[in-house]
Design a protein around this motif. Sequence first.
Motif: not given
Lengths: 182, 182
Positions: B105, B108-109, B111-112, B119, B170, B174, B177-178, B181-182
């Motif tokens: 996690a 992943l946080l 991830g940007r 990822l 979980i 995640l 959600r990732l 994102m664009d």
Amino acid sequence: MVNPALSPTAYALLGLLVFDRENPEGMTGYELKQRADFTLRYYWVSPAMSQIYTELRKLSEAEFVETAPSDGPARYRVTELGEEQLQTWLFHGEVGFPILKHPVALRLLMGRLSTPDQLGSMLETHLDDLAARRADLQGVRDMLGDEHRVRYAAMVADWGLAYYDSEAQIVAGLRERLEGMD
Amino acid sequence: MVNPALSPTAYALLGLLVFDRENPEGMTGYELKQRADFTLRYYWVSPAMSQIYTELRKLSEAEFVETAPSDGPARYRVTELGEEQLQTWLFHGEVGFPILKHPVALRLLMGRLSTPDQLGSMLETHLDDLAARRADLQGVRDMLGDEHRVRYAAMVADWGLAYYDSEAQIVAGLRERLEGMD
DNA sequence: AGCCGATTGTTCCTAGTAGGAATGGCCGTG
DNA sequence: CACGGCCATTCCTACTAGGAACAATCGGCT
């Protein structure tokens, strides 16, 4: 590859700094602590103040962060080297298993020793605590929205909530099983 | 109330001994470690060997456990005082929040900083690890069934699996959600 | 019988971590 | 201008992780 072995906590802080790299001011250790409390907290225990400064010193020695020379409090920014290092760490090397210390689950495991009523009341208390913390976090997310922080921060808050819902579900699940027993 | 403040880990071990109290032989530190690896592990990090012996010493000083005098390795059993103490601890005093250190996690946080491919591959690796661990645990549960251990042990194993499913969910959440994102 | 490697059982050591206390500056408010 | 509260940092101490080291024991293999 990973030069002076840094702890995951150090990388977590480095990550927070990277997210703030648009800001030329940088962040103080204190600010980092607050950021960590709101974002990292639910995936990685928020380090103690003293720990943050220790990690910052290490990051600084490795030149992954730099402090803009000023007369006030020290303000840290990532260096280019730091960003590269973070990239490297993110996707190379051991990831490792999650570490969990769950005081409620621990007590539930010993449920045989107690009455359902006792367990129930402990669970209620804990779920109330969770709800309070969730409300806190919700507040933070709203605040971030207002202030037009990076979208990322809001996303993190979302994840925090997501995890928290899941946790409550886990606890609820344990409870059901327990009640299912004679 | 809680006389010489013991750590949750100490109480966890005390709990394992309580579950084994039918056995007049008691358990060695080594056996406790194994038991902890199979049962506690997913709710409370399994303590290191050295830690187990340290906690046993404390429990012993507080007379919450006793060692049957023998010439071989030390075998521990709960005392009556110990059982009472565990009861007290279970339902009185602060419970505290769970502590989580989740290396996946955490990554992943950030991830940007990386591509979805990177990822994705990290997640695959981790989920494989989880699956392996899950298979291990399943094996243990079956084994316990064969040997007709206390029903409780099987239940614990079940919970372990339940938690592990949740965790995979979980992580999967995640990920979605990732990707959203664009 | 003698050796080897794996398992059992325990202790020791070192680096790391938690986290509270102490310190001191600065800022707003009564 | 005193006081409480936040900002910022350091210090100290006890605890924890976890690997290394050390034996003893047991089983199989030659």
